[in-house]
Design a protein around this motif. Structure first.
Motif, PDB file in Angstrom:
ATOM      1  N   GLY A  21       0.812  -1.221   0.000  1.00  0.00           N
ATOM      2  CA  GLY A  21       0.000   0.000   0.000  1.00  0.00           C
ATOM      3  C   GLY A  21       0.842   1.266   0.000  1.00  0.00           C
ATOM      4  O   GLY A  21       0.540   2.221   0.723  1.00  0.00           O
ATOM      5  N   VAL A  22       1.858   1.273  -0.830  1.00  0.00           N
ATOM      6  CA  VAL A  22       2.778   2.428  -0.889  1.00  0.00           C
ATOM      7  C   VAL A  22       2.014   3.711  -1.214  1.00  0.00           C
ATOM      8  O   VAL A  22       2.228   4.758  -0.606  1.00  0.00           O
ATOM      9  N   ARG A  23       1.058   3.608  -2.148  1.00  0.00           N
ATOM     10  CA  ARG A  23       0.324   4.816  -2.567  1.00  0.00           C
ATOM     11  C   ARG A  23      -0.637   5.302  -1.487  1.00  0.00           C
ATOM     12  O   ARG A  23      -1.079   6.441  -1.501  1.00  0.00           O
ATOM     13  N   LYS A  30      -1.453  -2.743   3.376  1.00  0.00           N
ATOM     14  CA  LYS A  30      -2.769  -2.099   3.141  1.00  0.00           C
ATOM     15  C   LYS A  30      -3.941  -2.960   3.590  1.00  0.00           C
ATOM     16  O   LYS A  30      -4.913  -2.442   4.150  1.00  0.00           O
ATOM     17  N   SER A  91       1.651 -13.266  -5.879  1.00  0.00           N
ATOM     18  CA  SER A  91       0.711 -13.578  -4.787  1.00  0.00           C
ATOM     19  C   SER A  91      -0.459 -14.412  -5.305  1.00  0.00           C
ATOM     20  O   SER A  91      -0.887 -15.371  -4.660  1.00  0.00           O
TER      21      SER A  91
HETATM   22  N1  LIG Z   1       3.016  -8.165  -3.824  1.00  0.00           N
HETATM   23  C1  LIG Z   1       1.706  -7.942  -3.842  1.00  0.00           C
HETATM   24  C2  LIG Z   1       1.169  -6.701  -4.303  1.00  0.00           C
HETATM   25  C3  LIG Z   1      -0.207  -6.509  -4.267  1.00  0.00           C
HETATM   26  N2  LIG Z   1      -1.003  -7.487  -3.775  1.00  0.00           N
HETATM   27  C4  LIG Z   1      -2.451  -7.257  -3.652  1.00  0.00           C
HETATM   28  O1  LIG Z   1      -3.032  -6.927  -4.899  1.00  0.00           O
HETATM   29  C5  LIG Z   1      -4.174  -6.092  -4.688  1.00  0.00           C
HETATM   30  C6  LIG Z   1      -4.140  -4.908  -5.652  1.00  0.00           C
HETATM   31  O2  LIG Z   1      -2.929  -4.219  -5.481  1.00  0.00           O
HETATM   32  P1  LIG Z   1      -2.810  -2.685  -5.085  1.00  0.00           P
HETATM   33  O3  LIG Z   1      -4.100  -2.110  -4.715  1.00  0.00           O
HETATM   34  O4  LIG Z   1      -2.003  -2.041  -6.129  1.00  0.00           O
HETATM   35  O5  LIG Z   1      -2.030  -2.849  -3.679  1.00  0.00           O
HETATM   36  P2  LIG Z   1      -0.568  -2.524  -3.257  1.00  0.00           P
HETATM   37  O6  LIG Z   1       0.420  -3.216  -4.130  1.00  0.00           O
HETATM   38  O7  LIG Z   1      -0.537  -2.822  -1.809  1.00  0.00           O
HETATM   39  O8  LIG Z   1      -0.512  -0.935  -3.494  1.00  0.00           O
HETATM   40  P3  LIG Z   1       0.740  -0.023  -3.862  1.00  0.00           P
HETATM   41  O9  LIG Z   1       1.021  -0.294  -5.322  1.00  0.00           O
HETATM   42  O10 LIG Z   1       0.233   1.358  -3.611  1.00  0.00           O
HETATM   43  O11 LIG Z   1       1.887  -0.428  -2.956  1.00  0.00           O
HETATM   44  C7  LIG Z   1      -4.156  -5.653  -3.219  1.00  0.00           C
HETATM   45  O12 LIG Z   1      -5.201  -6.300  -2.518  1.00  0.00           O
HETATM   46  C8  LIG Z   1      -2.782  -6.067  -2.750  1.00  0.00           C
HETATM   47  O13 LIG Z   1      -2.716  -6.461  -1.381  1.00  0.00           O
HETATM   48  C9  LIG Z   1      -0.484  -8.701  -3.357  1.00  0.00           C
HETATM   49  O14 LIG Z   1      -1.219  -9.586  -2.920  1.00  0.00           O
HETATM   50  N3  LIG Z   1       0.874  -8.904  -3.408  1.00  0.00           N
END
Ligand SMILES: Nc1ccn([C@@H]2O[C@H](COP(=O)(O)OP(=O)(O)OP(=O)(O)O)[C@@H](O)[C@H]2O)c(=O)n1
Ligand SMILES: C[C@](O)(CO)[C@H](O)COP(=O)(O)O
Length: 233
Positions: A21-23, A30, A91
């Motif tokens: 959840g970087v964003r 997240k 994942s």
């Molecule tokens: N290595 C990862 C990256 C993402 N997800 C999951 O994929 C879904 C959609 O990703 P996104 O909303 O982009 O989540 P994040 O990767 O956590 O967000 P960010 O890019 O802002 O870090 C989320 O439920 C997130 O937890 C995951 O299981 N494994």
């Protein structure tokens, strides 16, 4: 306190929940951030487990949080929890590997789309059951979309009538999703994109505004309002 849900059905739902959840900004993974006092993942799994036809839920958790996520979901639904990977794609692949062989319909659903109605989950599963290899829920694009050069100059205005914003769950015949993951050589942001590369037709069904992805801080504010509206009604 909501009662733990039983699962009886022929549909398996993979819930990638291992993202940082970087964003969204600092505050830990997240899926474990709170919305209305409960983790996003709990909201998401409760709604998935309440959907007609769902018989199996596999969550890909942040590797350091696997035991904590098992404990968190113990009172929600009988979910299998595995360690997620470095990317969403990894994942999903880890979760797919944990699905028992008897499930032929597989849905992939972001934990970050925490308020997705059970009806949307059931509708996607039903479209796969009706014979579609791959199904995605979509909404029309509401903004004008421009193509812009690196210089900042507008190249042109895109015809948005043919564009759709894509949500989850995305549904697949198991064989199709497994083949797409086996064939993938680069990273994709969604599973349907991988299936498209196989030349398989992806079919659209209507999405729902409540299935919004919580990505930026403002999305949490919107989701809090949506949740409050749901609780009022
Ligand atoms: N290595 C990862 C990256 C993402 N997800 C999951 O994929 C879904 C959609 O990703 P996104 O909303 O982009 O989540 P994040 O990767 O956590 O967000 P960010 O890019 O802002 O870090 C989320 O439920 C997130 O937890 C995951 O299981 N494994
Ligand atoms: C799968 C998805 O939610 C469809 O909109 C999306 O592609 C997730 O990935 P992203 O990291 O937010 O691009």
């Amino acid at each position: 306190m909501t009662a733990r849900l039983d699962l009886r059905g022929d549909v398996a739902v993979l819930v990638p929940a291992a993202g940082m959840g970087v964003r969204l900004g600092p505050g830990g993974p997240k899926a474990l951030r709170l919305l209305g006092g409960q983790p996003l993942l709990v909201h998401a799994v409760r709604r998935v487990a309440a959907a007609a036809g769902v018989g199996c839920v596999v969550v890909a958790a942040p590797p350091a949080e696997v035991d904590a996520v098992r404990a968190l979901l113990a009172g929600v639904a009988p979910a299998t929890v595995v360690a997620g990977g470095d990317t969403r794609q990894a994942s999903v692949a880890a979760a797919l590997a944990a699905v028992p062989a008897n499930f032929e319909i597989i849905l992939v659903h972001d934990a970050a789309r925490a308020l997705t109605p059970p009806e949307q989950v059931a509708q996607v599963a039903e479209a796969v059951r009706a014979g579609h290899d791959a199904v995605i829920p979509v909404l029309p694009v509401v903004d004008t979309i421009k193509e812009v050069a690196a210089s900042g100059a507008v190249v042109g205005t895109v015809d948005r009538s043919v564009l759709r914003a894509v949500q989850t769950p995305q549904g697949f015949r198991r064989e199709v999703l497994a083949a797409a993951h086996a064939a993938a050589v680069d990273e994709h942001t969604d599973d349907a994109g991988m299936v498209e590369k196989l030349g398989v037709t992806v079919y659209c069904v209507p999405g729902d505004e409540a299935a919004m992805k919580i990505t930026r801080p403002v999305d949490l504010v919107i989701a809090e309002a949506l949740l409050a509206r749901t609780l009022r009604t």
